[in-house]
Design an enzyme around this catalytic site. Structure first.
Site, PDB file in Angstrom:
ATOM      1  N   GLU A   1       0.851  -1.199   0.000  1.00 28.98           N
ATOM      2  CA  GLU A   1       0.000   0.000   0.000  1.00 28.98           C
ATOM      3  C   GLU A   1       0.886   1.248   0.000  1.00 28.98           C
ATOM      4  O   GLU A   1       2.023   1.214   0.489  1.00 28.98           O
ATOM      5  CB  GLU A   1      -0.922  -0.066   1.242  1.00 28.98           C
ATOM      6  CG  GLU A   1      -1.762   1.151   1.527  1.00 28.98           C
ATOM      7  CD  GLU A   1      -2.809   1.496   0.476  1.00 28.98           C
ATOM      8  OE1 GLU A   1      -2.446   1.577  -0.713  1.00 28.98           O
ATOM      9  OE2 GLU A   1      -3.964   1.726   0.855  1.00 28.98           O
TER      10      GLU A   1
ATOM     11  N   ASP B   1      -3.731   5.745   6.199  1.00 28.35           N
ATOM     12  CA  ASP B   1      -4.200   7.036   6.697  1.00 28.35           C
ATOM     13  C   ASP B   1      -5.231   6.767   7.801  1.00 28.35           C
ATOM     14  O   ASP B   1      -4.859   6.531   8.946  1.00 28.35           O
ATOM     15  CB  ASP B   1      -4.762   7.807   5.499  1.00 28.35           C
ATOM     16  CG  ASP B   1      -5.151   9.229   5.802  1.00 28.35           C
ATOM     17  OD1 ASP B   1      -4.425   9.909   6.529  1.00 28.35           O
ATOM     18  OD2 ASP B   1      -6.201   9.680   5.292  1.00 28.35           O
TER      19      ASP B   1
ATOM     20  N   ASP C   1      -0.967  10.636  -5.636  1.00 33.44           N
ATOM     21  CA  ASP C   1      -1.536  11.765  -6.375  1.00 33.44           C
ATOM     22  C   ASP C   1      -2.339  12.718  -5.506  1.00 33.44           C
ATOM     23  O   ASP C   1      -2.801  12.383  -4.419  1.00 33.44           O
ATOM     24  CB  ASP C   1      -2.485  11.244  -7.460  1.00 33.44           C
ATOM     25  CG  ASP C   1      -3.802  10.730  -6.850  1.00 33.44           C
ATOM     26  OD1 ASP C   1      -3.733   9.818  -6.001  1.00 33.44           O
ATOM     27  OD2 ASP C   1      -4.876  11.264  -7.193  1.00 33.44           O
TER      28      ASP C   1
ATOM     29  N   ARG D   1       1.835  12.155  -9.602  1.00 32.99           N
ATOM     30  CA  ARG D   1       2.290  10.783  -9.333  1.00 32.99           C
ATOM     31  C   ARG D   1       3.712  10.550  -9.834  1.00 32.99           C
ATOM     32  O   ARG D   1       4.408   9.663  -9.369  1.00 32.99           O
ATOM     33  CB  ARG D   1       1.384   9.758 -10.050  1.00 32.99           C
ATOM     34  CG  ARG D   1      -0.017   9.660  -9.494  1.00 32.99           C
ATOM     35  CD  ARG D   1      -0.698   8.433 -10.094  1.00 32.99           C
ATOM     36  NE  ARG D   1      -2.145   8.451  -9.941  1.00 32.99           N
ATOM     37  CZ  ARG D   1      -2.799   7.972  -8.897  1.00 32.99           C
ATOM     38  NH1 ARG D   1      -2.148   7.436  -7.887  1.00 32.99           N
ATOM     39  NH2 ARG D   1      -4.114   8.016  -8.852  1.00 32.99           N
TER      40      ARG D   1
HETATM   41  P1  IMP Z   1      -7.247   5.173   4.384  1.00 29.77           P
HETATM   42  O1  IMP Z   1      -8.311   4.185   3.994  1.00 29.77           O
HETATM   43  O2  IMP Z   1      -7.805   6.397   4.993  1.00 29.77           O
HETATM   44  O3  IMP Z   1      -6.144   4.558   5.222  1.00 29.77           O
HETATM   45  O4  IMP Z   1      -6.663   5.722   3.059  1.00 29.77           O
HETATM   46  C1  IMP Z   1      -5.673   5.158   2.391  1.00 29.77           C
HETATM   47  C2  IMP Z   1      -5.641   5.714   0.984  1.00 29.77           C
HETATM   48  O5  IMP Z   1      -5.931   7.100   0.930  1.00 29.77           O
HETATM   49  C3  IMP Z   1      -4.239   5.576   0.443  1.00 29.77           C
HETATM   50  O6  IMP Z   1      -4.136   4.373  -0.272  1.00 29.77           O
HETATM   51  C4  IMP Z   1      -4.121   6.754  -0.467  1.00 29.77           C
HETATM   52  O7  IMP Z   1      -4.534   6.399  -1.759  1.00 29.77           O
HETATM   53  C5  IMP Z   1      -5.072   7.772   0.066  1.00 29.77           C
HETATM   54  N1  IMP Z   1      -4.326   8.816   0.799  1.00 29.77           N
HETATM   55  C6  IMP Z   1      -4.179   8.932   2.129  1.00 29.77           C
HETATM   56  N2  IMP Z   1      -3.425   9.975   2.454  1.00 29.77           N
HETATM   57  C7  IMP Z   1      -3.062  10.548   1.278  1.00 29.77           C
HETATM   58  C8  IMP Z   1      -2.240  11.673   0.954  1.00 29.77           C
HETATM   59  O8  IMP Z   1      -1.651  12.375   1.804  1.00 29.77           O
HETATM   60  N3  IMP Z   1      -2.084  11.929  -0.376  1.00 29.77           N
HETATM   61  C9  IMP Z   1      -2.692  11.187  -1.339  1.00 29.77           C
HETATM   62  N4  IMP Z   1      -3.454  10.117  -1.079  1.00 29.77           N
HETATM   63  C10 IMP Z   1      -3.639   9.812   0.223  1.00 29.77           C
HETATM   64 MG    MG Z   2      -4.594   4.193  -2.342  1.00 28.34          MG
END
Ligand code: IMP
Ligand code: MG
Length: 178
Positions: free
Chosen positions: A101, A105, A161, A167
């Site tokens: 991954e 986040d 991105d 990217r």
């Molecule tokens: P989560 O489900 O909130 O953990 O999100 C994960 C996904 O959100 C990652 O795979 C990223 O694609 C996107 N993401 C999280 N933070 C960022 C960021 O700072 N920049 C760009 N994409 C992000």
């Molecule tokens: Mg992602």
């Protein structure tokens, strides 16, 4: 869709990323040293640069597959409900699997993807994330290995991105609106 103007400040250099990936690859090799073939699963699209560099550091028999889970759309907000937009081509039952991954986040994406893959009964399932933002977590989830912990900043580059842009930057940078 229009965007506010922003600049990108370098946060992690291409050189630091490369050095960290060498270390991570050694750890993964040790973990999977007995594998007949490791299925490396990249989560599209953000992990495509990371997975490309990572597999080239792995001295193991590997197969590469991809999975696409729904994410932010074109904005900066996480969608808490994760849907599979593109499934794996191959079977993973009884296989050794490494999920790759870009960023953990809130944790929802990795958490739900791992739960879903576990229902397919892999022999061993591990995960790696290039970046981790622990302060943003909403579910108790950590990748088994992480490249870098970062603060709560929106980052781009090295495959990652903002609204499909940036990217192709070779480094990780943070977005700053001007
Ligand atoms: P989560 O489900 O909130 O953990 O999100 C994960 C996904 O959100 C990652 O795979 C990223 O694609 C996107 N993401 C999280 N933070 C960022 C960021 O700072 N920049 C760009 N994409 C992000
Ligand atoms: Mg992602």
């Amino acid at each position: 869709m229009t965007h506010d103007p922003y600049v990108i400040d370098e946060m992690i250099s291409a050189k630091s990323i490369a050095a960290r990936i060498e270390d991570l690859a050694k750890t993964i090799q040790t973990e999977f040293k007995d594998t007949d073939k490791l299925v490396v699963v990249g989560l599209l699209r953000g992990s495509f640069v990371f997975i490309a560099d990572l597999v080239r550091e792995l001295d193991l028999p590997v197969e590469v597959d991809f999975l696409e889970a729904s994410s932010y759309g074109d904005g900066m907000e996480s969608s808490r409900e994760v849907r599979i937009l593109k499934d794996l081509r191959g079977q993973i039952e009884g296989r050794d699997v490494l999920v790759v991954e870009d960023i953990v986040d809130t944790g929802h994406t990795l958490h739900q993807v791992i739960d879903m893959l576990n229902t397919r009964h892999p022999r061993k399932l591990k995960s790696i994330a290039l970046l981790d933002k622990p302060s943003r977590r909403e579910v108790d989830m950590r990748a088994d290995w992480t490249g870098f912990e970062i603060p709560d900043e929106f980052v781009v580059g090295y495959g990652i991105d903002y609204a499909q842009r940036n990217r192709n930057l070779p480094f990780i940078g943070k977005v700053r609106f001007t």
